[in-house]
Design an enzyme around this catalytic site. Structure first.
Site, PDB file in Angstrom:
ATOM      1  N   GLU A   1      11.437  -1.302   0.865  1.00 11.18           N
ATOM      2  CA  GLU A   1      12.389  -1.749   0.172  1.00 11.18           C
ATOM      3  C   GLU A   1      12.559  -0.790  -1.343  1.00 11.18           C
ATOM      4  O   GLU A   1      11.683  -0.244  -1.730  1.00 11.18           O
ATOM      5  CB  GLU A   1      11.922  -3.137  -0.676  1.00 11.18           C
ATOM      6  CG  GLU A   1      12.705  -3.816  -1.711  1.00 11.18           C
ATOM      7  CD  GLU A   1      11.917  -4.924  -2.188  1.00 11.18           C
ATOM      8  OE1 GLU A   1      12.735  -5.963  -2.629  1.00 11.18           O
ATOM      9  OE2 GLU A   1      10.636  -5.059  -2.417  1.00 11.18           O
TER      10      GLU A   1
ATOM     11  N   GLU B   1       9.185 -11.605  -1.516  1.00 11.54           N
ATOM     12  CA  GLU B   1      10.147 -12.507  -0.634  1.00 11.54           C
ATOM     13  C   GLU B   1       9.629 -12.831   0.687  1.00 11.54           C
ATOM     14  O   GLU B   1       9.810 -13.507   1.467  1.00 11.54           O
ATOM     15  CB  GLU B   1      11.641 -11.863  -0.323  1.00 11.54           C
ATOM     16  CG  GLU B   1      12.535 -11.496  -1.541  1.00 11.54           C
ATOM     17  CD  GLU B   1      12.239 -10.518  -2.490  1.00 11.54           C
ATOM     18  OE1 GLU B   1      13.042 -10.312  -3.249  1.00 11.54           O
ATOM     19  OE2 GLU B   1      11.265  -9.827  -2.297  1.00 11.54           O
TER      20      GLU B   1
ATOM     21  N   HIS C   1      12.915   0.653  -4.729  1.00 12.56           N
ATOM     22  CA  HIS C   1      11.830   0.222  -6.021  1.00 12.56           C
ATOM     23  C   HIS C   1      12.384   1.454  -7.087  1.00 12.56           C
ATOM     24  O   HIS C   1      11.782   1.995  -7.795  1.00 12.56           O
ATOM     25  CB  HIS C   1      10.530   0.394  -5.700  1.00 12.56           C
ATOM     26  CG  HIS C   1       9.986  -0.777  -4.981  1.00 12.56           C
ATOM     27  ND1 HIS C   1       9.868  -1.062  -3.774  1.00 12.56           N
ATOM     28  CD2 HIS C   1       9.033  -1.779  -5.548  1.00 12.56           C
ATOM     29  CE1 HIS C   1       8.965  -2.132  -3.531  1.00 12.56           C
ATOM     30  NE2 HIS C   1       8.720  -2.628  -4.516  1.00 12.56           N
TER      31      HIS C   1
ATOM     32  N   HIS D   1       4.925  -7.990  -0.645  1.00 11.19           N
ATOM     33  CA  HIS D   1       6.482  -8.042  -0.856  1.00 11.19           C
ATOM     34  C   HIS D   1       6.808  -9.693  -1.415  1.00 11.19           C
ATOM     35  O   HIS D   1       6.440 -10.633  -0.463  1.00 11.19           O
ATOM     36  CB  HIS D   1       6.962  -7.706   0.539  1.00 11.19           C
ATOM     37  CG  HIS D   1       8.555  -7.926   0.539  1.00 11.19           C
ATOM     38  ND1 HIS D   1       9.344  -7.197  -0.429  1.00 11.19           N
ATOM     39  CD2 HIS D   1       9.537  -8.514   1.413  1.00 11.19           C
ATOM     40  CE1 HIS D   1      10.691  -7.571  -0.375  1.00 11.19           C
ATOM     41  NE2 HIS D   1      10.638  -8.237   0.625  1.00 11.19           N
TER      42      HIS D   1
ATOM     43  N   ASP E   1       5.644  -1.669  -1.441  1.00  9.52           N
ATOM     44  CA  ASP E   1       4.930  -2.852  -1.053  1.00  9.52           C
ATOM     45  C   ASP E   1       3.986  -2.551   0.077  1.00  9.52           C
ATOM     46  O   ASP E   1       3.099  -3.201   0.268  1.00  9.52           O
ATOM     47  CB  ASP E   1       6.054  -3.741  -0.698  1.00  9.52           C
ATOM     48  CG  ASP E   1       6.808  -4.312  -2.050  1.00  9.52           C
ATOM     49  OD1 ASP E   1       6.244  -4.082  -2.957  1.00  9.52           O
ATOM     50  OD2 ASP E   1       7.997  -4.941  -1.706  1.00  9.52           O
TER      51      ASP E   1
ATOM     52  N   GLU F   1       3.356  -2.087 -10.858  1.00  6.12           N
ATOM     53  CA  GLU F   1       3.527  -1.675  -9.476  1.00  6.12           C
ATOM     54  C   GLU F   1       3.514   0.128  -9.569  1.00  6.12           C
ATOM     55  O   GLU F   1       2.811   0.773  -8.949  1.00  6.12           O
ATOM     56  CB  GLU F   1       4.711  -1.911  -8.601  1.00  6.12           C
ATOM     57  CG  GLU F   1       4.725  -3.268  -8.074  1.00  6.12           C
ATOM     58  CD  GLU F   1       6.050  -3.604  -7.292  1.00  6.12           C
ATOM     59  OE1 GLU F   1       5.961  -4.255  -6.003  1.00  6.12           O
ATOM     60  OE2 GLU F   1       6.957  -3.221  -7.733  1.00  6.12           O
TER      61      GLU F   1
ATOM     62  N   HIS G   1       9.178  -6.340 -10.328  1.00  2.39           N
ATOM     63  CA  HIS G   1       9.692  -5.504  -9.301  1.00  2.39           C
ATOM     64  C   HIS G   1       9.992  -4.142  -9.834  1.00  2.39           C
ATOM     65  O   HIS G   1      10.635  -3.881 -10.795  1.00  2.39           O
ATOM     66  CB  HIS G   1      10.854  -6.041  -8.896  1.00  2.39           C
ATOM     67  CG  HIS G   1      11.378  -5.044  -7.512  1.00  2.39           C
ATOM     68  ND1 HIS G   1      10.926  -4.929  -6.408  1.00  2.39           N
ATOM     69  CD2 HIS G   1      12.479  -4.251  -7.357  1.00  2.39           C
ATOM     70  CE1 HIS G   1      11.286  -4.234  -5.581  1.00  2.39           C
ATOM     71  NE2 HIS G   1      12.228  -3.640  -6.310  1.00  2.39           N
TER      72      HIS G   1
END
Length: 260
Positions: A35, A123, A37, A121, A46, A179, A174
């Protein structure tokens, strides 16, 4: 301490070894994503984080690990920036749910006692939890225990407030300070020098279509990265590992009856 401790991998066993080696054991399965980032972090964030947490937790618990699952649920605008940014690889929710159910039921053929799923992750959560609930009701899961968690769910609220005073909520973290800090600690070679900030993080539980990602994100970043450090990443990593080990080995934070 460094997150380099070796964990035993279930997939390195032979078919002749696997039944004896898994009997009564804990197995840890990391689940991540591919994904976007933002401009400063790789697509693998992730996956890297889920795998690193899972390996270290497995080492501490003398558990076995499974390969990380990296193709996952789609990125959503209010928690991942959405699909307007290139690089995110995903499957539809119903496809992911079917895959997870099949994979989990096949794992139940082995005589392990506990499966710990470590998610990286945002979602993925609803599909993962639904799959575990479904498979947990089947005869194949009799006598087995399932624990699923997203690594951020183990972060103590008071600890977080002291480290990240203007925390926007995990949905909006996010590509943000946590992160970025974790990646600076675990894989600094994958982090660029850019530190984009987004001054207006999205509200949780709100979906808008169509969405103007130039307003809802800063190049795919939903909150702030400017205060990210490897030192914060190290503290956060071991904070989560310690909480996970306590949760599994002592039931700390689990509302369940203890099993002998």
């Amino acid at each position: 301490m460094t997150p380099r401790s070796a964990a035993a991998h279930l997939y390195d066993l032979s078919s002749a070894e696997v039944l004896a080696a898994t009997t009564g054991r804990t197995v840890v399965w990391p689940v991540g994503s591919v994904e976007q980032h933002g401009p400063h972090l790789p697509l693998s964030v992730d996956t890297v984080l889920a795998d690193a947490f899972a390996r270290q937790i497995a080492h501490e618990l003398n558990a076995l690990t499974l390969p990380v699952q990296s193709i996952a649920a789609r990125s959503l605008p209010q928690s991942g920036g959405g699909l307007a940014f290139p690089g995110t690889v995903h499957v539809r929710g119903r496809s992911l749910l079917a895959f997870l159910e099949d994979a989990l039921e096949s794992l139940c053929a082995l005589p392990w006692h506990r499966l710990l799923v470590v998610n990286g992750h945002f979602e993925n959560e609803p599909f993962l939890f639904e799959a575990l609930d479904e498979v947990g009701r089947r005869p194949a899961a009799a006598g087995k225990e399932f624990i699923a968690l997203s690594w951020w769910s183990l972060v103590d609220t008071d600890w977080l407030a002291g480290q990240v005073p203007l925390f926007p909520g995990w949905h909006a973290e996010h590509a943000g300070v946590t992160e970025t800090s974790l990646m600076l600690y675990l894989r600094p070679d994958l982090v660029s020098a850019a530190r984009p900030d987004h001054a207006d993080p999205p509200r949780p539980g709100v979906y808008l279509h169509p969405v103007d990602v130039r307003r809802t994100t800063n190049q795919g970043v939903l909150s702030s990265t400017s205060h990210a450090t490897a030192a914060l990443g190290k503290d956060l990593f071991w904070h989560v590992v310690e909480a996970a080990v306590a949760l599994v080995s002592e039931g700390d934070g689990l509302l369940r009856e203890e099993t002998p």
